[in-house]
Motif scaffolding. Structure first.
Motif, mmCIF file in Angstrom:
data_model
loop_
_atom_site.group_PDB
_atom_site.id
_atom_site.type_symbol
_atom_site.label_atom_id
_atom_site.label_comp_id
_atom_site.label_asym_id
_atom_site.label_seq_id
_atom_site.Cartn_x
_atom_site.Cartn_y
_atom_site.Cartn_z
ATOM 1 N N TYR A 136 4.661 19.698 9.444
ATOM 2 C CA TYR A 136 5.135 19.016 8.172
ATOM 3 C C TYR A 136 4.885 20.075 6.833
ATOM 4 C CZ TYR A 136 7.399 16.580 4.578
ATOM 5 O OH TYR A 136 8.158 16.425 3.658
ATOM 6 N N ALA A 137 4.717 21.010 6.490
ATOM 7 C CA ALA A 137 4.041 20.929 5.067
ATOM 8 C C ALA A 137 3.999 21.327 4.119
ATOM 9 C CB ALA A 137 3.109 23.225 5.382
ATOM 10 N N LEU A 138 2.582 20.184 3.688
ATOM 11 C CA LEU A 138 3.300 20.037 2.095
ATOM 12 C C LEU A 138 1.807 20.585 1.405
ATOM 13 C CD1 LEU A 138 2.472 15.775 2.762
ATOM 14 C CD2 LEU A 138 4.558 16.860 1.853
ATOM 15 N N PHE A 139 3.338 21.226 0.097
ATOM 16 C CA PHE A 139 3.270 21.834 -1.079
ATOM 17 C C PHE A 139 3.132 22.294 -2.481
ATOM 18 C CE2 PHE A 139 6.497 23.919 0.374
ATOM 19 C CZ PHE A 139 7.098 24.647 -0.619
ATOM 20 N N ASP A 140 2.643 22.617 -3.467
ATOM 21 C CA ASP A 140 2.963 22.019 -4.863
ATOM 22 C C ASP A 140 3.708 23.974 -5.193
ATOM 23 O OD1 ASP A 140 3.205 21.888 -7.189
ATOM 24 O OD2 ASP A 140 1.510 21.318 -7.551
ATOM 25 N N PRO A 141 4.865 24.468 -5.013
ATOM 26 C CA PRO A 141 5.285 24.972 -5.309
ATOM 27 C C PRO A 141 5.158 25.170 -7.459
ATOM 28 C CG PRO A 141 7.198 23.416 -5.900
ATOM 29 C CD PRO A 141 5.567 22.895 -4.766
ATOM 30 N N GLN A 142 4.818 24.792 -7.701
ATOM 31 C CA GLN A 142 4.202 24.929 -9.237
ATOM 32 C C GLN A 142 2.420 25.384 -9.390
ATOM 33 O OE1 GLN A 142 6.207 24.532 -11.548
ATOM 34 N NE2 GLN A 142 8.129 24.356 -9.849
ATOM 35 N N ASP A 143 2.239 25.021 -7.943
ATOM 36 C CA ASP A 143 0.496 25.165 -8.363
ATOM 37 C C ASP A 143 0.206 26.578 -7.528
ATOM 38 O OD1 ASP A 143 -2.298 25.366 -7.747
ATOM 39 O OD2 ASP A 143 -2.614 23.120 -7.133
ATOM 40 N N PRO A 144 -0.146 27.920 -8.327
ATOM 41 C CA PRO A 144 -0.404 28.800 -7.490
ATOM 42 C C PRO A 144 -0.659 28.987 -6.459
ATOM 43 C CG PRO A 144 -0.861 28.627 -9.641
ATOM 44 C CD PRO A 144 -0.367 28.037 -9.677
ATOM 45 N N VAL A 145 -2.106 28.137 -5.955
ATOM 46 C CA VAL A 145 -3.166 27.691 -5.250
ATOM 47 C C VAL A 145 -2.320 27.567 -3.671
ATOM 48 C CG1 VAL A 145 -4.849 26.882 -4.367
ATOM 49 C CG2 VAL A 145 -4.781 27.679 -6.487
ATOM 50 N N GLY A 146 -1.371 26.594 -4.011
ATOM 51 C CA GLY A 146 -0.770 25.820 -3.529
ATOM 52 C C GLY A 146 0.177 26.299 -2.383
ATOM 53 N N ALA A 147 1.006 27.556 -3.471
ATOM 54 C CA ALA A 147 2.025 27.967 -3.356
ATOM 55 C C ALA A 147 1.466 29.334 -1.875
ATOM 56 C CB ALA A 147 2.902 28.628 -4.459
ATOM 57 N N ARG A 148 0.275 29.825 -2.971
ATOM 58 C CA ARG A 148 -0.127 31.036 -2.102
ATOM 59 C C ARG A 148 -0.642 30.161 -0.626
ATOM 60 N NH1 ARG A 148 0.020 35.609 0.013
ATOM 61 N NH2 ARG A 148 -1.578 36.659 0.567
ATOM 62 N N SER A 149 -1.897 29.294 -0.756
ATOM 63 C CA SER A 149 -1.814 29.115 0.252
ATOM 64 C C SER A 149 -0.407 28.808 1.229
ATOM 65 C CB SER A 149 -2.466 27.552 0.734
ATOM 66 O OG SER A 149 -3.331 27.188 -0.466
ATOM 67 N N PHE A 150 0.669 28.482 1.403
ATOM 68 C CA PHE A 150 1.935 28.002 1.812
ATOM 69 C C PHE A 150 3.012 28.674 2.195
ATOM 70 C CE2 PHE A 150 6.324 27.851 2.837
ATOM 71 C CZ PHE A 150 6.691 26.538 3.386
ATOM 72 N N VAL A 151 2.506 30.222 1.088
ATOM 73 C CA VAL A 151 2.724 31.523 2.243
ATOM 74 C C VAL A 151 1.821 32.098 3.113
ATOM 75 C CG1 VAL A 151 2.506 33.777 0.985
ATOM 76 C CG2 VAL A 151 3.596 32.131 0.457
ATOM 77 N N LEU A 152 0.450 31.228 2.410
ATOM 78 C CA LEU A 152 -0.332 31.747 4.649
ATOM 79 C C LEU A 152 -0.181 31.244 5.872
ATOM 80 C CD1 LEU A 152 -3.324 32.687 1.728
ATOM 81 C CD2 LEU A 152 -1.699 34.920 2.392
ATOM 82 N N VAL A 153 -0.110 30.082 4.965
ATOM 83 C CA VAL A 153 0.018 29.652 6.333
ATOM 84 C C VAL A 153 1.450 29.595 6.611
ATOM 85 C CG1 VAL A 153 0.443 26.675 7.360
ATOM 86 C CG2 VAL A 153 -2.002 27.492 5.257
ATOM 87 N N LYS A 154 2.850 30.313 6.280
ATOM 88 C CA LYS A 154 3.877 29.891 6.573
ATOM 89 C C LYS A 154 3.647 31.313 7.711
ATOM 90 C CE LYS A 154 8.410 30.119 6.975
ATOM 91 N NZ LYS A 154 8.674 30.790 8.454
ATOM 92 N N LYS A 155 2.713 32.198 7.381
ATOM 93 C CA LYS A 155 2.740 33.860 7.468
ATOM 94 C C LYS A 155 1.870 33.433 9.168
ATOM 95 C CE LYS A 155 2.481 37.426 3.566
ATOM 96 N NZ LYS A 155 2.294 37.619 3.356
ATOM 97 N N ALA A 156 0.455 32.696 8.741
ATOM 98 C CA ALA A 156 0.503 32.745 10.549
ATOM 99 C C ALA A 156 1.018 31.605 11.436
ATOM 100 C CB ALA A 156 -0.833 31.959 9.804
ATOM 101 N N ALA A 157 1.936 30.927 10.450
ATOM 102 C CA ALA A 157 2.317 30.211 11.728
ATOM 103 C C ALA A 157 3.254 30.448 12.698
ATOM 104 C CB ALA A 157 3.373 28.576 10.746
ATOM 105 N N ASP A 158 4.287 31.818 10.912
ATOM 106 C CA ASP A 158 4.911 32.658 12.663
ATOM 107 C C ASP A 158 4.498 33.641 13.387
ATOM 108 O OD1 ASP A 158 7.177 32.350 10.347
ATOM 109 O OD2 ASP A 158 7.256 33.582 9.317
ATOM 110 N N ARG A 159 3.772 34.089 13.035
ATOM 111 C CA ARG A 159 2.521 35.179 14.349
ATOM 112 C C ARG A 159 2.480 33.962 15.417
ATOM 113 N NH1 ARG A 159 -0.933 36.489 10.330
ATOM 114 N NH2 ARG A 159 -1.655 35.199 11.220
ATOM 115 N N LEU A 160 2.194 32.463 15.386
ATOM 116 C CA LEU A 160 1.952 31.873 16.434
ATOM 117 C C LEU A 160 3.011 31.116 17.149
ATOM 118 C CD1 LEU A 160 -1.133 30.605 14.684
ATOM 119 C CD2 LEU A 160 -1.379 31.904 16.917
ATOM 120 N N GLY A 161 4.503 31.197 16.089
ATOM 121 C CA GLY A 161 5.742 30.768 16.876
ATOM 122 C C GLY A 161 5.355 29.476 16.655
ATOM 123 N N VAL A 162 5.077 29.186 15.884
ATOM 124 C CA VAL A 162 5.119 27.441 14.827
ATOM 125 C C VAL A 162 5.768 27.367 13.853
ATOM 126 C CG1 VAL A 162 3.901 25.779 14.041
ATOM 127 C CG2 VAL A 162 2.608 27.229 15.799
#
Length: 162
Positions: free
Chosen positions: A2-28
């Motif tokens: 479960y990934a908490l992120f702030d879609p209004q915050d450019p840093v938080g939104a970008r962090s979520f995108v990067l974490v999502k890419k890593a999770a997809d690569r790892l099958g998480v």
């Protein structure tokens, strides 16, 4: 996770995108928990989906007020879910693990670069520098969840909360 992120915050939104890419690569599976203020973040943090095996908090001001963070950590502890965040301070508050920048070191680094500019060094000749990252773990949180950490893993940590 479960990934908490702030879609209004450019840093938080970008962090979520990067974490999502890593999770997809790892099958998480990454379960999005968008929240744009501390009240919503606390509500989201207290309503962890049943299918979540862990909680991850991206870097965002919405999540790092003491009240909000305490509530999210207490919920993850009650559910026996490991909590990871990008701020070492969350480990000191009871989160399991973090990997994030050392804000004091980053501040000193910025001050040194500003001094060089004020002393006449053109900014374009200064090298790009990365922040110093810290790995932190809370052994009490690990014990309460039945997580065992090897000595080799502990040797990698910059901060160990006992």
């Amino acid at each position: 996770v479960y990934a908490l992120f702030d879609p209004q915050d450019p840093v938080g939104a970008r962090s979520f995108v990067l974490v999502k890419k890593a999770a997809d690569r790892l099958g998480v599976e990454l379960i999005p928990g968008p929240a744009s203020d501390s009240g919503k973040a606390l509500d989201r943090g207290k309503t962890v989906p049943d299918r979540a095996d862990a909680v991850f908090i991206t870097k965002s001001l919405a999540f790092y007020s003491p009240k909000t963070m305490k509530g999210i950590i207490e919920t993850s502890q009650a559910l026996k879910l490991p909590l990871s965040a990008e701020s070492p301070g969350t480990v000191e508050m009871g989160g399991l693990v973090s990997c994030g920048e050392d804000f004091y070191s980053t501040g000193r680094q910025a001050a040194r670069l500003v001094k060089q500019i004020l002393d006449g060094t053109p900014p374009q000749v200064l090298p790009v520098e990365s922040p110093h990252l810290l790995l932190a773990v809370n052994l009490n949180a690990a014990r309460s969840m039945g997580v065992e950490l090897t000595d080799d893993t502990l040797k990698l940590m910059d901060i160990i909360v006992r």
